[in-house]
Design an enzyme around this catalytic site. Structure first.
Site, PDB file in Angstrom:
ATOM      1  N   ILE A  55      43.647  33.677  38.049  1.00  0.00           N
ATOM      2  CA  ILE A  55      44.651  34.169  38.982  1.00  0.00           C
ATOM      3  C   ILE A  55      45.758  34.886  38.225  1.00  0.00           C
ATOM      4  CG2 ILE A  55      46.019  32.037  38.928  1.00  0.00           C
ATOM      5  CD1 ILE A  55      46.447  32.426  41.961  1.00  0.00           C
ATOM      6  N   GLU A  75      35.500  30.617  39.711  1.00  0.00           N
ATOM      7  CA  GLU A  75      36.058  29.465  40.432  1.00  0.00           C
ATOM      8  C   GLU A  75      36.937  29.908  41.585  1.00  0.00           C
ATOM      9  OE1 GLU A  75      39.564  28.911  37.239  1.00  0.00           O
ATOM     10  OE2 GLU A  75      37.576  29.761  37.036  1.00  0.00           O
ATOM     11  N   GLY A  91      40.061  26.211  35.049  1.00  0.00           N
ATOM     12  CA  GLY A  91      38.679  26.528  34.710  1.00  0.00           C
ATOM     13  C   GLY A  91      38.523  27.429  33.507  1.00  0.00           C
TER      14      GLY A  91
END
Length: 463
Positions: free
Chosen positions: A241, A263, A361
């Protein structure tokens, strides 16, 4: 009811409708429809409450839970979750002693409480969070989740966040669902039959949106460097992100046959799908489909995944499994970081001792890319070369308390706006040379001196 069915099974009293923790399995029972206040009244002092995360955060239930704890004099309730959206009311100072947040990945709404000692953070790989519930390390008394309305067969969808929520509902003693027609219905592991809910609450509301921030020239430069030099046609992409992964996506408009196994993903993937760049043609795991665990973005993204068989939302223990990731072709994992020392140690979850995010992740996908079966994976970390104050983010020594999420052995590629450093197989002297080369020019001389003092030799590209 859930406990009674389980007790009957244990006593050997079997019927067709023996209890199952599997949320796909319809049970011979119906949930009670209640107000949010009535539903959360089951929570008592000492309970562990799971809260659904990201865009699926059940804000109506969170508000009711907070008020229930405060007005009834409850104590020592643990609220566990990955990052959530909206106000985390249970972390407010007036909730001290009533609630204690326990984050598996920190969102902005919990940072202050964690750094002031009023809440907790668990360093854990995203892929392993479900094990906490399955192994009984964390025993969930009540799970608060947000779901789509039941379909004609009685199935609701966990929608935008399957991640660790599936494991939570599999193991919770009591399940409360905020039923929201605005929640997208997604395919994959996120279906839960309405008979598994102990209570359902009307929860019509827009999902929390995560609108992208304007990208800087530095972030766009990093994105173009990665897209033009490291991402090839047919690659399977994972993006973390933030603005840098978004900048990479924005630079991939001329690529072909990309696949997505990540993910999470955001709006930038939708643009690539609409441009014909994402086909998932060459993927081995769920070929032809985007595979993810949760999504964060705007209504545009929510509409894209709604009832769309092109997207499969899976349990995070599957999506982030290194053996699963490594099956795909040309796995290209792109993540951000906070600070890197001259040997390649990477800080990603804290700024010094101040906790900022989480392990997430990053390592799952860095390893999945590094050990890809085709030998063509690229584990990539990226960051601007300096902080907003002009300080170098490539440093001789990490800040005291900085959390090493990715070790020096894990780091293959590091990208700044000044270039790409490839560290795999490099010794410490060579690593320092590569990293100084992509540091901001204003800091390179100082870094060379520091490297000499640390390594007792000059950084060099020589073998």
């Amino acid at each position: 009811m859930r406990r009674q069915l389980l007790e009957r099974c244990l006593r050997g009293v079997r019927s067709y409708y023996t209890y199952s923790h599997e949320p796909f399995h319809p049970l011979k029972r119906a949930p009670a429809w209640k107000t949010a206040e009535e539903a959360v009244s089951v929570v008592k002092s000492g309970d562990v409450v799971f809260v659904h995360g990201a865009a699926a955060t059940p804000l109506r239930l969170v508000a009711a839970l907070t008020e229930h704890g405060k007005s009834n004099g409850l104590k020592d309730i643990t609220v566990c979750h990955i990052h959530t959206e909206g106000p985390a009311l249970y972390t407010n100072p007036d909730c001290k002693g009533i609630f204690r947040s326990n984050s598996f990945f920190l969102g902005a709404n919990c940072r202050t409480a964690v750094n002031e000692g009023r809440a907790d953070y668990v360093p854990i790989f995203l892929s392993e969070i479900p094990l906490l519930f399955h192994r009984g390390i964390i025993n969930i008394d009540v799970a608060l989740v947000q779901v789509s309305p039941p379909d004609k067969h009685g199935f609701c969808s966990l929608g935008t966040s399957v991640d660790c929520a599936r494991a939570a509902v599999q193991n919770a003693k009591h399940i409360i669902g905020q039923v929201n027609p605005c929640m997208p219905r997604t395919f994959g592991d996120g279906l839960i039959h309405k008979s598994h809910f102990d209570a359902m609450v009307d929860g019509l509301a827009n999902l929390p949106e995560h609108k992208p921030r304007p990208r800087s020239d530095v972030e766009n430069k990093i994105g173009s460097l990665i897209a033009e030099n490291l991402v090839v046609n047919g690659a399977t992409l994972q993006m973390g992100i933030g603005n840098i992964p978004d900048a990479v996506l924005a630079s991939l408009g001329n690529h072909k046959d990309l696949g997505i196994h990540s993910e999470m993903f955001s709006d930038g993937v939708v643009d690539l799908v609409e441009a014909g760049c994402v086909t998932n043609t060459h993927k081995t795991f769920h070929p032809g489909k985007i595979v993810s665990s949760f999504i964060v973005g705007t209504r545009k993204l929510f509409n894209f995944v709604d009832n769309n068989p092109f997207v499969v939302m899976c349990d995070v223990s599957v999506v982030n499994s290194i053996p699963v990731i490594s099956q795909n072709p040309k796995v290209t994992a792109i993540n951000s970081c906070i600070e890197v020392d001259l040997t390649g140690q990477v800080v990603s979850d804290s700024i010094g001792t101040r906790m900022y995010s989480g392990v997430g992740g990053q390592v799952d996908f860095i390893r999945g890319a590094a050990v890809g079966r085709d030998g063509e994976g690229k584990p990539i970390l990226a960051m601007p070369s300096t902080t907003s104050k002009g300080e170098s983010k490539i440093v001789p020594f990490l800040k005291q308390g900085g959390g090493v999420v990715t070790t020096r052995a894990h780091l293959h590629y590091l990208v700044t706006e000044w270039g790409i450093a490839y560290l795999f197989g490099k010794n410490l002297r060579q690593r320092a040379h590569e990293l100084i080369r992509i540091a901001h020019p204003d800091h390179r001389e100082e870094l060379e001196k520091a490297a000499y003092e640390r390594l007792h030799c000059m950084p060099s590209s020589d073998a």
